[in-house]
Design a protein around this motif. Structure first.
Motif, PDB file in Angstrom:
ATOM      1  N   LYS A   1       0.838  -1.196   0.000  1.00 35.67           N
ATOM      2  CA  LYS A   1       0.000   0.000   0.000  1.00 35.67           C
ATOM      3  C   LYS A   1       0.874   1.248   0.000  1.00 35.67           C
TER       4      LYS A   1
ATOM      5  N   GLU B   1      -5.741   0.393   8.479  1.00 35.44           N
ATOM      6  CA  GLU B   1      -5.865   1.758   7.968  1.00 35.44           C
ATOM      7  C   GLU B   1      -6.389   2.696   9.053  1.00 35.44           C
TER       8      GLU B   1
ATOM      9  N   ARG C   1      -0.298   8.596   1.314  1.00 36.89           N
ATOM     10  CA  ARG C   1       0.140   9.974   1.103  1.00 36.89           C
ATOM     11  C   ARG C   1      -0.704  10.910   1.976  1.00 36.89           C
TER      12      ARG C   1
ATOM     13  N   CYS D   1      -5.438  12.625   4.170  1.00 36.17           N
ATOM     14  CA  CYS D   1      -4.728  11.349   4.198  1.00 36.17           C
ATOM     15  C   CYS D   1      -5.427  10.387   3.237  1.00 36.17           C
ATOM     16  N   GLU D   2      -4.640   9.789   2.308  1.00 36.41           N
ATOM     17  CA  GLU D   2      -5.201   8.898   1.312  1.00 36.41           C
ATOM     18  C   GLU D   2      -4.346   7.643   1.176  1.00 36.41           C
ATOM     19  N   VAL D   3      -4.995   6.542   0.800  1.00 37.12           N
ATOM     20  CA  VAL D   3      -4.313   5.260   0.637  1.00 37.12           C
ATOM     21  C   VAL D   3      -4.608   4.697  -0.746  1.00 37.12           C
ATOM     22  N   PHE D   4      -3.561   4.133  -1.358  1.00 36.79           N
ATOM     23  CA  PHE D   4      -3.713   3.457  -2.645  1.00 36.79           C
ATOM     24  C   PHE D   4      -3.177   2.041  -2.486  1.00 36.79           C
TER      25      PHE D   4
ATOM     26  N   ARG E   1      -7.813   3.615  -7.450  1.00 36.64           N
ATOM     27  CA  ARG E   1      -8.154   4.948  -6.966  1.00 36.64           C
ATOM     28  C   ARG E   1      -7.634   5.159  -5.539  1.00 36.64           C
ATOM     29  N   TRP E   2      -7.447   6.427  -5.200  1.00 36.68           N
ATOM     30  CA  TRP E   2      -7.051   6.806  -3.845  1.00 36.68           C
ATOM     31  C   TRP E   2      -8.285   6.814  -2.950  1.00 36.68           C
ATOM     32  N   ARG E   3      -8.154   6.267  -1.759  1.00 32.38           N
ATOM     33  CA  ARG E   3      -9.246   6.255  -0.793  1.00 32.38           C
ATOM     34  C   ARG E   3      -8.887   7.176   0.377  1.00 32.38           C
ATOM     35  N   LYS E   4      -9.802   8.074   0.698  1.00 42.20           N
ATOM     36  CA  LYS E   4      -9.564   9.041   1.766  1.00 42.20           C
ATOM     37  C   LYS E   4      -9.707   8.388   3.124  1.00 42.20           C
TER      38      LYS E   4
END
Length: 249
Positions: A18, A100, A21, A36-39, A47-50
């Motif tokens: 993962k 997460e 950012r 804060c986002e996770v890919f 897609r990036w998830r907030k």
């Protein structure tokens, strides 16, 4: 010119990769909570998830998170810490890549550093003077004390109790001036030498410290901005391996 933080690693449970950012955001002209986002690498949606924002403002000089045992660790900005009211003075916030979720369970060596300073340092003096790394299989905090021109390396020895041990004090003979100056530990060699990235203004250097002789020597020097990233690359072929240091500006 807004600060950004990144971390890349694997979850402990599934081994999934993962990318995390954290970006500063502006809301109606005013500073809002960092985004804060996770890919997830391999995610078919791509897609990036907030996610939930960090539990405090991160130190701009700590540009990347250090991944250790499935979690990304960051430093809080100590300049904004007031021990009289701040809930997490001395903690190192972490983001669990599997769940997460953010946590402030780990206590850093900040209080030990201030105790040893005997009143010569305060929380504001630690701003831009701490750097996280992973050395010898555990977390390491590098503290550059510009009052005595020395870098102390603290190693995490007990996670549950937040216990750290100061293993190295490296004397430096150069002066640090300007934003972005600092010292980042890269690795400890099989011979016990410590390799460091040293940033002095627009100049970057790779140094190696010998704890037996208590001496340091320069390996390579290059022009580098304060946004230079430093990492390790290890090439493995059968039973032979080679470790190299790469920088990205």
């Amino acid at each position: 010119m807004r600060p950004a933080w990144f971390a890349f690693g694997q979850t402990n449970s599934t081994g999934e990769y993962k990318l995390l950012r954290i970006l500063e955001d502006l809301e109606d002209g005013y500073e809002a909570d960092p985004v804060c986002e996770v890919f997830a690498i391999g995610d078919m949606n791509g897609r990036w998830r907030k996610m939930e924002s960090p539990p405090g403002y991160l130190d701009p000089s700590c540009t990347n998170g250090v991944v250790f045992e499935g979690a990304a660790y960051f430093f809080l900005d100590h300049w904004q810490m007031d021990p009289s009211y701040y809930f997490a003075t001395g903690c190192i916030p972490s983001f669990d890549l599997a769940t997460e979720q953010w946590s402030t369970a780990l206590q850093g060596p900040v209080n030990r550093i201030l105790e040893e300073a005997n009143g010569t340092l305060n929380y504001a003096d630690l701003t831009d003077r701490l750097m996280l790394a992973q050395l010898e299989g555990t977390l390491c905090t590098a503290h550059f004390n510009d009052r005595i021109s020395a870098v102390d390396l603290w190693f995490l020895v007990d996670f549950e109790n937040g216990m750290w041990s100061k293993e190295y004090r490296i004397n430096v003979e150069f002066a640090f001036d300007g934003f972005g100056d600092g010292v980042q530990p890269l690795l400890v060699t099989d011979e016990g030498n410590v390799v460091l990235w040293v940033q002095i203004g627009s100049k970057g250097m790779v140094w190696i410290y010998n704890p037996v002789t208590n001496t340091s020597s320069e390996i390579v020097q290059t022009m580098a901005s304060i946004f230079t990233g430093v990492g390790k690359w290890k090439k493995c072929k059968k039973k032979r391996s080679k470790t190299d240091v790469r920088t990205v500006d």
